[in-house]
Scaffold this motif. Structure first.
Motif, PDB file in Angstrom:
ATOM      1  N   ILE A 174       0.826  -1.209   0.000  1.00 31.74           N
ATOM      2  CA  ILE A 174       0.000   0.000   0.000  1.00 31.74           C
ATOM      3  C   ILE A 174       0.859   1.258   0.000  1.00 31.74           C
ATOM      4  CG2 ILE A 174      -0.230   0.240   2.519  1.00 31.74           C
ATOM      5  CD1 ILE A 174      -3.168   1.026   2.029  1.00 31.74           C
ATOM      6  N   GLY A 175       2.185   1.067   0.163  1.00 39.83           N
ATOM      7  CA  GLY A 175       3.106   2.194   0.129  1.00 39.83           C
ATOM      8  C   GLY A 175       4.520   1.722  -0.148  1.00 39.83           C
ATOM      9  N   GLY A 176       4.651   0.866  -1.172  1.00 41.81           N
ATOM     10  CA  GLY A 176       5.965   0.347  -1.525  1.00 41.81           C
ATOM     11  C   GLY A 176       6.339  -0.938  -0.835  1.00 41.81           C
ATOM     12  N   SER A 177       5.398  -1.617  -0.200  1.00 46.21           N
ATOM     13  CA  SER A 177       5.721  -2.755   0.663  1.00 46.21           C
ATOM     14  C   SER A 177       6.159  -4.008  -0.073  1.00 46.21           C
ATOM     15  CB  SER A 177       4.528  -3.082   1.567  1.00 46.21           C
ATOM     16  OG  SER A 177       4.353  -2.068   2.524  1.00 46.21           O
ATOM     17  N   GLY A 212     -14.800  -2.610   7.169  1.00 50.36           N
ATOM     18  CA  GLY A 212     -13.504  -2.439   6.527  1.00 50.36           C
ATOM     19  C   GLY A 212     -13.632  -1.951   5.104  1.00 50.36           C
ATOM     20  N   TRP A 213     -12.610  -1.233   4.695  1.00 53.33           N
ATOM     21  CA  TRP A 213     -12.554  -0.692   3.337  1.00 53.33           C
ATOM     22  C   TRP A 213     -11.120  -0.842   2.859  1.00 53.33           C
ATOM     23  CZ3 TRP A 213      -9.394   3.519   2.200  1.00 53.33           C
ATOM     24  CH2 TRP A 213      -9.506   4.041   0.916  1.00 53.33           C
ATOM     25  N   SER A 214     -10.957  -1.207   1.606  1.00 54.35           N
ATOM     26  CA  SER A 214      -9.619  -1.370   1.064  1.00 54.35           C
ATOM     27  C   SER A 214      -9.497  -0.581  -0.224  1.00 54.35           C
ATOM     28  CB  SER A 214      -9.325  -2.850   0.799  1.00 54.35           C
ATOM     29  OG  SER A 214      -8.013  -3.010   0.312  1.00 54.35           O
ATOM     30  N   ALA A 215      -8.511   0.264  -0.264  1.00 53.26           N
ATOM     31  CA  ALA A 215      -8.160   0.960  -1.503  1.00 53.26           C
ATOM     32  C   ALA A 215      -6.670   1.244  -1.447  1.00 53.26           C
ATOM     33  CB  ALA A 215      -8.951   2.252  -1.669  1.00 53.26           C
ATOM     34  N   MET A 216      -6.073   1.341  -2.602  1.00 53.86           N
ATOM     35  CA  MET A 216      -4.646   1.575  -2.788  1.00 53.86           C
ATOM     36  C   MET A 216      -3.809   0.345  -2.471  1.00 53.86           C
ATOM     37  SD  MET A 216      -3.942   5.535  -1.654  1.00 53.86           S
ATOM     38  CE  MET A 216      -3.670   5.149   0.052  1.00 53.86           C
ATOM     39  N   ASN A 217      -4.395  -0.670  -1.843  1.00 58.04           N
ATOM     40  CA  ASN A 217      -3.628  -1.853  -1.474  1.00 58.04           C
ATOM     41  C   ASN A 217      -3.648  -2.886  -2.598  1.00 58.04           C
ATOM     42  OD1 ASN A 217      -2.129  -3.535   0.293  1.00 58.04           O
ATOM     43  ND2 ASN A 217      -3.986  -4.689   0.765  1.00 58.04           N
ATOM     44  N   SER A 218      -2.508  -3.508  -2.820  1.00 60.64           N
ATOM     45  CA  SER A 218      -2.401  -4.616  -3.767  1.00 60.64           C
ATOM     46  C   SER A 218      -1.717  -5.784  -3.084  1.00 60.64           C
ATOM     47  CB  SER A 218      -1.593  -4.216  -5.000  1.00 60.64           C
ATOM     48  OG  SER A 218      -2.293  -3.292  -5.810  1.00 60.64           O
ATOM     49  N   THR A 219      -2.211  -6.970  -3.350  1.00 61.61           N
ATOM     50  CA  THR A 219      -1.506  -8.185  -2.960  1.00 61.61           C
ATOM     51  C   THR A 219      -0.759  -8.703  -4.189  1.00 61.61           C
ATOM     52  OG1 THR A 219      -3.514  -9.447  -3.427  1.00 61.61           O
ATOM     53  CG2 THR A 219      -3.145  -8.779  -1.152  1.00 61.61           C
ATOM     54  N   GLY A 220       0.447  -9.232  -3.974  1.00 62.42           N
ATOM     55  CA  GLY A 220       1.217  -9.669  -5.126  1.00 62.42           C
ATOM     56  C   GLY A 220       2.473 -10.413  -4.717  1.00 62.42           C
ATOM     57  N   PRO A 221       3.202 -10.966  -5.706  1.00 65.51           N
ATOM     58  CA  PRO A 221       4.358 -11.822  -5.425  1.00 65.51           C
ATOM     59  C   PRO A 221       5.693 -11.101  -5.477  1.00 65.51           C
ATOM     60  CG  PRO A 221       3.714 -12.071  -7.714  1.00 65.51           C
ATOM     61  CD  PRO A 221       2.775 -11.054  -7.117  1.00 65.51           C
ATOM     62  N   LEU A 222       6.667 -11.667  -4.781  1.00 69.00           N
ATOM     63  CA  LEU A 222       8.087 -11.344  -4.907  1.00 69.00           C
ATOM     64  C   LEU A 222       8.791 -12.624  -5.328  1.00 69.00           C
ATOM     65  CD1 LEU A 222       6.870  -9.724  -2.256  1.00 69.00           C
ATOM     66  CD2 LEU A 222       9.235  -8.969  -2.026  1.00 69.00           C
ATOM     67  N   TYR A 419      13.166   9.626   1.429  1.00 65.30           N
ATOM     68  CA  TYR A 419      14.017   8.543   0.918  1.00 65.30           C
ATOM     69  C   TYR A 419      13.179   7.339   0.484  1.00 65.30           C
ATOM     70  CZ  TYR A 419      18.199   5.503   0.778  1.00 65.30           C
ATOM     71  OH  TYR A 419      19.219   4.675   0.382  1.00 65.30           O
ATOM     72  N   CYS A 420      12.140   7.047   1.252  1.00 69.21           N
ATOM     73  CA  CYS A 420      11.453   5.764   1.097  1.00 69.21           C
ATOM     74  C   CYS A 420      10.176   5.787   0.265  1.00 69.21           C
ATOM     75  CB  CYS A 420      11.099   5.206   2.474  1.00 69.21           C
ATOM     76  SG  CYS A 420      12.510   4.911   3.555  1.00 69.21           S
ATOM     77  N   PHE A 421       9.429   6.883   0.262  1.00 70.44           N
ATOM     78  CA  PHE A 421       8.036   6.771  -0.161  1.00 70.44           C
ATOM     79  C   PHE A 421       7.577   7.482  -1.433  1.00 70.44           C
ATOM     80  CE2 PHE A 421       7.846   5.781   4.420  1.00 70.44           C
ATOM     81  CZ  PHE A 421       7.242   4.530   4.343  1.00 70.44           C
ATOM     82  N   PRO A 422       8.130   8.624  -1.854  1.00 69.96           N
ATOM     83  CA  PRO A 422       7.477   9.370  -2.942  1.00 69.96           C
ATOM     84  C   PRO A 422       7.229   8.575  -4.218  1.00 69.96           C
ATOM     85  CG  PRO A 422       9.077  10.759  -1.854  1.00 69.96           C
ATOM     86  CD  PRO A 422       9.246   9.384  -1.284  1.00 69.96           C
ATOM     87  N   PHE A 423       8.247   7.894  -4.746  1.00 68.40           N
ATOM     88  CA  PHE A 423       8.095   7.226  -6.034  1.00 68.40           C
ATOM     89  C   PHE A 423       7.227   5.975  -5.947  1.00 68.40           C
ATOM     90  CE2 PHE A 423      11.847   9.804  -7.023  1.00 68.40           C
ATOM     91  CZ  PHE A 423      11.535  10.252  -8.303  1.00 68.40           C
ATOM     92  N   VAL A 424       7.070   5.394  -4.765  1.00 66.04           N
ATOM     93  CA  VAL A 424       6.192   4.237  -4.627  1.00 66.04           C
ATOM     94  C   VAL A 424       4.760   4.670  -4.310  1.00 66.04           C
ATOM     95  CG1 VAL A 424       7.957   2.527  -4.108  1.00 66.04           C
ATOM     96  CG2 VAL A 424       7.031   3.906  -2.248  1.00 66.04           C
ATOM     97  N   ALA A 425       4.598   5.654  -3.438  1.00 65.29           N
ATOM     98  CA  ALA A 425       3.259   6.104  -3.064  1.00 65.29           C
ATOM     99  C   ALA A 425       2.486   6.638  -4.265  1.00 65.29           C
ATOM    100  CB  ALA A 425       3.355   7.179  -1.974  1.00 65.29           C
ATOM    101  N   LEU A 426       3.204   7.256  -5.188  1.00 65.73           N
ATOM    102  CA  LEU A 426       2.579   7.770  -6.413  1.00 65.73           C
ATOM    103  C   LEU A 426       1.705   6.705  -7.065  1.00 65.73           C
ATOM    104  CD1 LEU A 426       2.313   9.514  -9.024  1.00 65.73           C
ATOM    105  CD2 LEU A 426       4.571   8.654  -9.682  1.00 65.73           C
ATOM    106  N   ASN A 428       0.602   3.763  -5.724  1.00 66.61           N
ATOM    107  CA  ASN A 428      -0.506   3.279  -4.900  1.00 66.61           C
ATOM    108  C   ASN A 428      -1.698   4.206  -5.045  1.00 66.61           C
ATOM    109  OD1 ASN A 428       2.069   2.333  -2.959  1.00 66.61           O
ATOM    110  ND2 ASN A 428       0.432   0.835  -3.182  1.00 66.61           N
ATOM    111  N   LEU A 429      -1.432   5.506  -5.099  1.00 71.80           N
ATOM    112  CA  LEU A 429      -2.509   6.473  -5.258  1.00 71.80           C
ATOM    113  C   LEU A 429      -3.221   6.272  -6.589  1.00 71.80           C
ATOM    114  CD1 LEU A 429      -3.547   9.506  -6.297  1.00 71.80           C
ATOM    115  CD2 LEU A 429      -3.996   8.805  -3.961  1.00 71.80           C
ATOM    116  N   THR A 430      -2.470   6.029  -7.662  1.00 71.09           N
ATOM    117  CA  THR A 430      -3.090   5.872  -8.978  1.00 71.09           C
ATOM    118  C   THR A 430      -3.607   4.460  -9.223  1.00 71.09           C
ATOM    119  OG1 THR A 430      -0.982   5.319 -10.034  1.00 71.09           O
ATOM    120  CG2 THR A 430      -1.599   7.648  -9.973  1.00 71.09           C
ATOM    121  N   GLY A 431      -3.172   3.493  -8.407  1.00 67.93           N
ATOM    122  CA  GLY A 431      -3.625   2.115  -8.569  1.00 67.93           C
ATOM    123  C   GLY A 431      -2.983   1.376  -9.722  1.00 67.93           C
ATOM    124  N   MET A 432      -1.940   1.932 -10.329  1.00 67.75           N
ATOM    125  CA  MET A 432      -1.317   1.338 -11.512  1.00 67.75           C
ATOM    126  C   MET A 432      -0.454   0.129 -11.153  1.00 67.75           C
ATOM    127  SD  MET A 432      -0.264   5.055 -13.053  1.00 67.75           S
ATOM    128  CE  MET A 432       0.585   4.523 -14.548  1.00 67.75           C
TER     129      MET A 432
END
Length: 490
Positions: A174-177, A212-222, A419-426, A428-432
């Motif tokens: 949800i924020g680069g996780s 509960g409400w979910s937005a901006m969050n994605s589940t996915g693999p590493l 350091y950690c968040f701007p390029f990843v949070a972008l 999550n906000l757009t959902g891309m």
């Protein structure tokens, strides 16, 4: 058996050249060897995993046609996914004794596909940090340098993959996780088009709540190989026609078979923030390789005022998502925990975070409306490009930093949030959807990861693009034990 891909393992088991039991024992041996140094796993299901593996081997011998796409493949699961009879405390003291009564639909899908569940991996408190530590679980360390973080919140899973303690990790972002841990540990990570929902067995929202409400969050693999991401996604996100999740969406983008002719944007600055020299060098190198392969690479610029709106909107919605099932006193403590880092950021986001934690329905609705407008702005800006390349974090993995102090970068101290968040949070906000790839090492041997974003629902395109990059030697898969782990094992 060291550093095999999940795809190779699955194929070898089907062909009979490798047994599920042997590869499971390989990973369990590595967990025993390395986990005390890394704290990547917080629960290891040794007996259960060996039993599952033997059952998978029996199926191959008797009814091989019933083998699923991950048959016998050992995988790990982020601690926040419910799994009946196991802990899902999210490293949060009020849930210290919580044992799940149900199993996440995603974990169920892994098991139905034949996967062997090795255990659950380490996370920060409430998944809310770019490093992995907390009051219930020990600090997780990066296999490339134990004095540094593997990232967060899927830090334990990333460390386990980098140490060859698993072949795949089920994570969330949800924020680069997914993306920061992948970048910090030299892995491939995939944040799909926004796909998290309240009934997928992911915490938060807190377990036991019917709200509960979910937005901006994605589940996915590493994974350690690009092709493993596609394999995992086919299993995890097949259409659920009953509850109407993961439904197919027509995409005009045909998966690429060549890099030649692709139009690739490159975003190197966001809200006046620029990556350090290690990331800049990796961006330049990859850009040059893409151009040599026949792609056109064009700079992309996001107006600073638009970037400010994007990042503040993400902060508010993140605050709402994280706080929605917490009591007000706990939400206040949550705010106080990050207030200093938010104040120190180039974009003072204290008010936006506080607003998110306390949003009523009207404010929430206004925030969602603003989000939709911002998504449209980025869609129009990105529409000329097949994909856009950008930094993940501003630099490689940083030294453990529990107090969220500034992080040294090229002779300056950069605010932790910056350091950690701007390029990843972008994104999550757009959902891309976003693919993070290992793009080499710096002079100290630390991995550097870069990310590619694409239009919403262009997931298959992006996964195929990642495989092309790996096939053409533009990314650097992890194929051997990091030096730091070799040293502790000597």
């Amino acid at each position: 058996m060291d550093y095999l891909s999940a795809s190779h393992i699955a194929q070898a088991i089907r062909q009979g050249s490798l047994s599920a039991t042997d590869i499971t024992q390989h990973y369990l041996s590595n967990i025993e060897r390395y986990n005390s140094h890394l704290n990547a796993f917080v629960d290891v299901f040794s007996d259960r995993a060996v039993l599952q593996a033997r059952q998978r081997d029996a199926v191959i011998k008797k009814t091989p046609d019933k083998a699923g796409p991950l048959h016998g493949v050992p995988v790990s699961v982020k601690e926040c996914f419910l799994m009946a009879g196991t802990r899902s405390s999210v490293n949060y003291p009020p849930l210290k004794k919580h044992v799940a009564a149900t199993t996440s639909m995603l974990v169920q899908r892994l098991e139905r596909a034949g996967a062997v569940i090795l255990g659950k991996t380490n996370i920060p408190t409430l998944l809310s940090d770019a490093q992995t530590f907390g009051p219930l679980y020990p600090q997780c360390n990066n296999p490339h340098d134990l004095s540094r973080t593997p990232g967060g919140s899927t830090g334990g899973g990333a460390a386990a993959l980098a140490a060859d303690m698993t072949s795949l990790e089920l994570g969330s972002d949800i924020g680069g996780s997914i993306r920061n841990p992948s970048a910090f540990c030299g892995l491939y990570g995939f944040k799909p088009t926004e796909n998290g929902h309240c009934n997928d067995g992911h915490v938060p929202p807190l377990p036991g709540s019917t709200l509960g409400w979910s937005a901006m969050n994605s589940t996915g693999p590493l994974a350690r190989r690009a092709g493993d991401l596609a394999l995992a996604c086919k299993v995890l996100f097949a259409p659920d026609w009953v509850d109407q999740h993961y439904l197919p969406v027509a995409s005009p983008a045909t998966p690429p078979t060549s890099l030649k002719g692709l139009n690739i944007g490159v975003l190197t600055s966001l809200y006046h923030l620029n990556p350090g020299s290690d990331v800049t060098a990796a961006l330049s190198s990859l850009q040059q390789k893409l151009e040599q392969a026949g792609a056109t690479v064009t700079p992309v610029h996001i107006d600073p005022e638009l970037a400010k709106k994007l990042l503040l909107c993400w902060v508010s919605l993140f605050g709402y998502f994280m706080g929605q099932t917490l009591s007000w006193p706990i939400r206040k403590l949550f705010y106080l925990r990050f207030r200093g880092a938010l104040k120190d950021s180039s974009l003072d986001a204290r008010a936006a975070f506080k607003r998110g934690l306390a949003m009523d329905f009207k404010a929430f609705s206004r925030c969602l409306a603003e989000r939709q407008h911002l998504i449209g702005e980025i869609h129009r800006l990105y529409s000329p490009y097949d994909t856009v390349l950008s930094p993940t974090a501003m630099g490689p993995a940083f030294t453990h930093n529990h107090q969220h102090q500034r992080i040294a970068l090229d002779g300056i101290d950069m605010p932790y949030i910056d350091y950690c968040f701007p390029f990843v949070a972008l994104y999550n906000l757009t959902g891309m959807p976003v693919l993070t790839v290992p793009a080499g090492r710096n002079d100290s041997g630390l991995p550097v990861g870069l990310s590619f974003a694409a239009a919403r629902h262009a997931d298959d395109w992006l996964l195929a693009f990642g495989e092309l990059l790996e096939q053409q030697g533009m990314t650097t898969p992890l194929t051997q034990t990091p030096d730091a782990l070799q040293a502790v094992n000597a």
